[in-house]
Enzyme design. Structure first.
Site, PDB file in Angstrom:
ATOM      1  CG  HIS A  27      -1.683  -1.068   1.582  1.00 55.21           C
ATOM      2  ND1 HIS A  27      -3.022  -1.068   1.329  1.00 55.21           N
ATOM      3  CD2 HIS A  27      -1.412  -2.280   2.144  1.00 55.21           C
ATOM      4  CE1 HIS A  27      -3.556  -2.222   1.711  1.00 55.21           C
ATOM      5  NE2 HIS A  27      -2.599  -2.973   2.212  1.00 55.21           N
ATOM      6  CE1 TYR A  28      -2.052   6.364  -1.953  1.00 54.48           C
ATOM      7  CE2 TYR A  28      -0.742   5.930  -3.908  1.00 54.48           C
ATOM      8  CZ  TYR A  28      -1.888   6.444  -3.317  1.00 54.48           C
ATOM      9  OH  TYR A  28      -2.860   7.033  -4.085  1.00 54.48           O
ATOM     10  CB  THR A  29       0.494   6.259   4.274  1.00 60.14           C
ATOM     11  OG1 THR A  29       1.372   7.188   3.605  1.00 60.14           O
ATOM     12  CG2 THR A  29       1.317   5.226   5.025  1.00 60.14           C
ATOM     13  CD  GLU A  92      -0.864   1.466   4.540  1.00 51.78           C
ATOM     14  OE1 GLU A  92      -0.503   2.326   3.711  1.00 51.78           O
ATOM     15  OE2 GLU A  92      -2.039   1.081   4.672  1.00 51.78           O
ATOM     16  CG  HIS A 134      -5.157  -1.726  -1.205  1.00 52.57           C
ATOM     17  ND1 HIS A 134      -5.504  -0.683  -0.397  1.00 52.57           N
ATOM     18  CD2 HIS A 134      -6.122  -2.673  -1.017  1.00 52.57           C
ATOM     19  CE1 HIS A 134      -6.619  -0.995   0.265  1.00 52.57           C
ATOM     20  NE2 HIS A 134      -7.009  -2.194  -0.108  1.00 52.57           N
ATOM     21  CG  ASP A 144      -3.184   1.806  -1.943  1.00 52.44           C
ATOM     22  OD1 ASP A 144      -4.309   1.553  -2.377  1.00 52.44           O
ATOM     23  OD2 ASP A 144      -2.757   1.348  -0.860  1.00 52.44           O
TER      24      ASP A 144
HETATM   25 ZN   LIG Z   1      -4.120   0.542   0.519  1.00 56.35          ZN
END
Ligand SMILES: [Zn+2]
Length: 240
Positions: A27-29, A92, A134, A144
């Site tokens: 993911h990215y935040t 993340e 994600h 993301d």
């Molecule tokens: Zn995500």
């Protein structure tokens, strides 16, 4: 590998077995700052979390233990698997994301991601085809880790699947239209790779095609199946 523990209360109460861990979800935040991200991932009201967070300097935080189910994937699907939280480890990457100013991932951040992925892959025997973004598993809702995420670099480190085609050969096929028969072939290849198509209404396939492009053909994300996409999908599907 140094890991700093930060406790998040956001996980299922029941423990899970080691062999139920089959996926890594990146993911990215998507938030303004690292502090804000950590605060949210640890806030019981937010009901979200992940197992790890890697900040832009490469510092790794553990928020939830691997043997607990963290809440990062949400409604999701990959191959036969649905709602991947119970079977995955969520990582993340600190990045403001598309909403607040999407930036390149940092060198140290990526090198430490590679280290922790290699450790987790070995420990839980995670298959290459089960290392996903994600947006791959929730293409109707998520973008993301996005098109700046270097899946090719990870692939070179045996993390996830990357194709073995030459980019300068591929570019010739970009925007080259293909007939319906080959579009159907493309969809079938995507299904073989893991993308789920029975998840939304008509029109949702464009978002799934974009998710594929964001992962494997980031130079042009338009939701249109061209010959380059087909060639890449064929190549990837042979490796799953
Ligand atoms: Zn995500």
């Amino acid at each position: 590998m140094k890991i700093s523990n930060v406790y998040s209360p956001n996980f299922d109460r029941n423990k899970r077995s080691q062999k139920s861990i089959k996926f890594l979800v990146i993911h990215y935040t998507g938030m303004q700052s690292e502090r804000e991200s950590i605060r949210r991932l640890c806030n019981p009201k937010a009901k979200v979390s992940s197992h790890y967070l890697i900040n832009q300097n490469g510092k790794i935080y553990r928020l939830v233990m691997d043997n607990r189910i963290a809440w990062h994937a949400g409604k999701s699907c990959w191959g036969k698997y649905k709602n991947l939280n119970k079977n995955s480890i969520g990582i993340e990457m600190a990045n403001k994301g598309h909403k607040f100013g999407y930036t390149n991932f940092k060198k140290k951040q990526l090198s430490n991601l590679i280290k922790i992925c290699q450790y987790l892959i070995k420990k839980y025997k995670i298959k290459k085809k089960n290392i996903v973004g994600h947006s791959d598993i929730a293409p109707l809702r998520k973008l993301d880790p996005g098109e700046k995420f270097p899946w090719k670099k990870l692939g070179k480190n045996k993390i996830g699947i990357w194709h073995n085609l030459k980019e300068r050969d591929l570019i010739k096929f970009r925007k080259i239209k293909i007939v319906k028969k080959f579009k159907l072939e493309f969809i079938n290849k995507l299904k073989k790779i893991g993308y789920c198509f029975n998840i939304g209404k008509k029109g949702s396939s464009i978002k799934i095609i974009k998710a594929f492009q964001r992962h494997y053909r980031k130079e042009l994300i338009n939701g249109i199946i061209d010959k380059e996409c087909l060639i890449i999908a064929k190549n990837i599907s042979k490796k799953v």
